[in-house]
Design a protein around this motif. Structure first.
Motif, PDB file in Angstrom:
ATOM      1  N   UNK A 448       0.862  -1.186   0.000  1.00 44.68           N
ATOM      2  CA  UNK A 448       0.000   0.000   0.000  1.00 44.68           C
ATOM      3  C   UNK A 448       0.891   1.226   0.000  1.00 44.68           C
ATOM      4  N   UNK A 449       0.398   2.287  -0.617  1.00 43.87           N
ATOM      5  CA  UNK A 449       1.182   3.521  -0.690  1.00 43.87           C
ATOM      6  C   UNK A 449       0.229   4.705  -0.764  1.00 43.87           C
ATOM      7  N   UNK A 450       0.434   5.670   0.135  1.00 43.99           N
ATOM      8  CA  UNK A 450      -0.361   6.897   0.150  1.00 43.99           C
ATOM      9  C   UNK A 450       0.608   8.061   0.078  1.00 43.99           C
ATOM     10  N   UNK A 451       0.475   8.879  -0.954  1.00 48.57           N
ATOM     11  CA  UNK A 451       1.435   9.959  -1.151  1.00 48.57           C
ATOM     12  C   UNK A 451       1.038  11.271  -0.523  1.00 48.57           C
ATOM     13  N   UNK A 452      -0.181  11.397  -0.020  1.00 49.81           N
ATOM     14  CA  UNK A 452      -0.605  12.650   0.595  1.00 49.81           C
ATOM     15  C   UNK A 452      -2.050  12.554   1.015  1.00 49.81           C
ATOM     16  N   UNK A 453      -2.506  13.515   1.798  1.00 52.66           N
ATOM     17  CA  UNK A 453      -3.876  13.460   2.294  1.00 52.66           C
ATOM     18  C   UNK A 453      -4.846  14.065   1.294  1.00 52.66           C
TER      19      UNK A 453
END
Length: 464
Positions: A448-453
């Motif tokens: 999983x990868x989240x680059x920003x809100x």
């Protein structure tokens, strides 16, 4: 027995030969009147052709015959400067590229043209019947061109435009000027050829720039370009059907393959291509689920081909859409595809569109943009035989190491964590950012990868 006339009768009526002459003249007059009525009933174009033939005489007829021979040779025998048929046979056209997680769950759909390729057997009979009724009732019997439509096409010729143009030979057309030849009369094969091979000619058709040659100066730029495109459209349609028959072994199989390509390729409005994607977009139904009870929906889909702008089911002018749908339903009734009761029941149906929630769809389609960006970067660096364009064209599908369930957890965890931080530090509200990367311990694969809100400076942004 021959009647004997008295002297008085002969004086009153004249001789027997005079009576015969009068009867002959009366009969001839009746025939002339019948011919005049028939001639007056002809379309003005046909009358003009007949009058021209009378005026021009033998020389004019020879000229017309020569011109017709050259045209027929070009359409049916000239096989120079042809496009690639192999791509058409394989049906290489843009479709949808998919990126899946490690469990086969869809992460995102990417496409230049949002299209699902379907086979002839995947098109329900009710949809086939609606398409044939609306666009080409003789599709399976004619050979690419339906000559029975020619009289109807000639009736649409704008005579007033021709006469106006003849008084201003050589001048450029105004942008809003009408073409002499209206749309209509194209078979399914011609429509497919026009969309697949002749987009460039079609896009330039409405321009008012004169082409070189005599014809544009006589009939005008738009009409000349439309006529040139129509001739090339017919030539390619005949050639395509010849090639498909030789590749698939029979006229029936060739027609089925062409029909499937038409149903897959056609633009259906609102960014949707083909009947399969349109059925899901407008009605929330897979095309395979259509049955006889969905005649109204099938007719709505078939009606889009005439003009997606005006006849898409969600068009603002619902009355025009319904008129087109009901017209197709009546054509289906005339062809025997529907019973009278079924046709009347379908005409009474309202337009049943699926309720679309744009915000929810945007969220579902962008739940892992950072993962998608990483996938595209790796595709570029590690695979020389494929690239992002292949994915956008639907030529490849990608199965990633990401886990959609963990991706949703990571998205929510980041958002909730930053919201709690903002409560403790009000000055950071709308400014603070963060990111999350979840790796598999055994091989460091990205799960999983989240680059920003999502919320940043009070603006709605996707995770990126």
């Amino acid at each position: 027995m021959t009647p004997v006339l008295s002297e008085t009768q002969r004086d009153g009526w004249g001789s027997i030969s005079d009576i015969s002459t009068c009867a002959s003249l009366a009969k001839r007059a009746r025939r002339l009147n019948e011919l005049r009525r028939l001639f007056a009933a002809l379309h003005p174009v046909i009358r003009a052709i007949l009058l021209s033939a009378c005026v021009l005489g033998v020389g004019g007829l020879l000229f017309v015959a020569t011109l017709l021979t050259i045209t027929l040779h070009y359409l049916y025998f000239d096989r120079t400067n042809l496009p690639d048929i192999e791509a058409f046979v394989r049906f290489d056209c843009p479709s949808i590229g998919h990126v899946y997680d490690n469990q086969g769950e869809l992460l995102v759909e990417l496409s230049r043209e949002h299209r699902h390729i379907i086979q002839y057997g995947e098109i329900p009979p009710i949809v086939r019947d609606a398409i044939l009724a609306a666009e080409d009732k003789n599709f399976f019997s004619h050979g690419a061109v339906d000559y029975s439509r020619i009289p109807r096409v000639l009736q649409k010729v704008r005579i007033r435009t021709i006469l106006t143009r003849m008084t201003r030979v050589g001048r450029a057309d105004k942008a809003e000027s009408l073409a002499m030849l209206r749309q209509g009369g194209s078979t399914i094969t011609q429509q497919l050829v026009r969309a697949y091979y002749l987009r460039n000619l079609t896009d330039k058709e409405n321009g008012n720039q004169l082409r070189s040659g005599v014809l544009p100066y006589i009939v005008g730029a738009r009409s000349a370009k439309k006529l040139a495109r129509k001739l090339e459209e017919i030539r390619l349609a005949v050639w395509v059907e010849e090639q498909m028959r030789s590749r698939f072994g029979s006229k029936q199989r060739a027609k089925e393959e062409i029909f499937a390509r038409y149903a897959s390729f056609l633009y259906m409005g609102n960014g949707q291509y083909g009947f399969a994607t349109a059925a899901e977009y407008y009605f929330g139904l897979p095309l395979s689920a259509f049955s006889g009870a969905d005649a109204d929906r099938a007719a709505l889909l078939a009606g889009i081909a005439k003009s997606p702008r005006y006849y898409a089911p969600n068009s603002p002018d619902a009355d025009r859409v319904l008129h087109r749908r009901n017209q197709i339903l009546r054509l289906m009734l005339a062809r025997g595809s529907l019973s009278r009761d079924a046709a009347k029941a379908a005409e009474r149906m309202p337009i049943r569109l699926v309720t679309r929630n744009g915000a929810v769809q945007a969220d579902n389609s962008s739940q892992a943009p950072a993962v998608i960006e990483t996938v595209l970067d790796e595709l570029k660096l590690r695979y020389s035989g494929a690239n992002a364009e292949d994915l956008l064209q639907g030529r490849i599908q990608i199965y990633s190491t990401a886990d959609a369930r963990l991706q949703r957890v990571a998205n929510e965890a980041l958002e909730h964590g930053l919201m709690r931080y903002e409560k403790r530090h009000p000055a950071a509200a709308g400014i603070i950012q963060g990111s999350v990367v979840v790796l598999r311990n055994s091989d460091a694969s990205i799960l999983a990868e989240v680059g920003g809100r999502r919320m940043f400076n009070r603006r709605l942004n996707d995770y990126s």
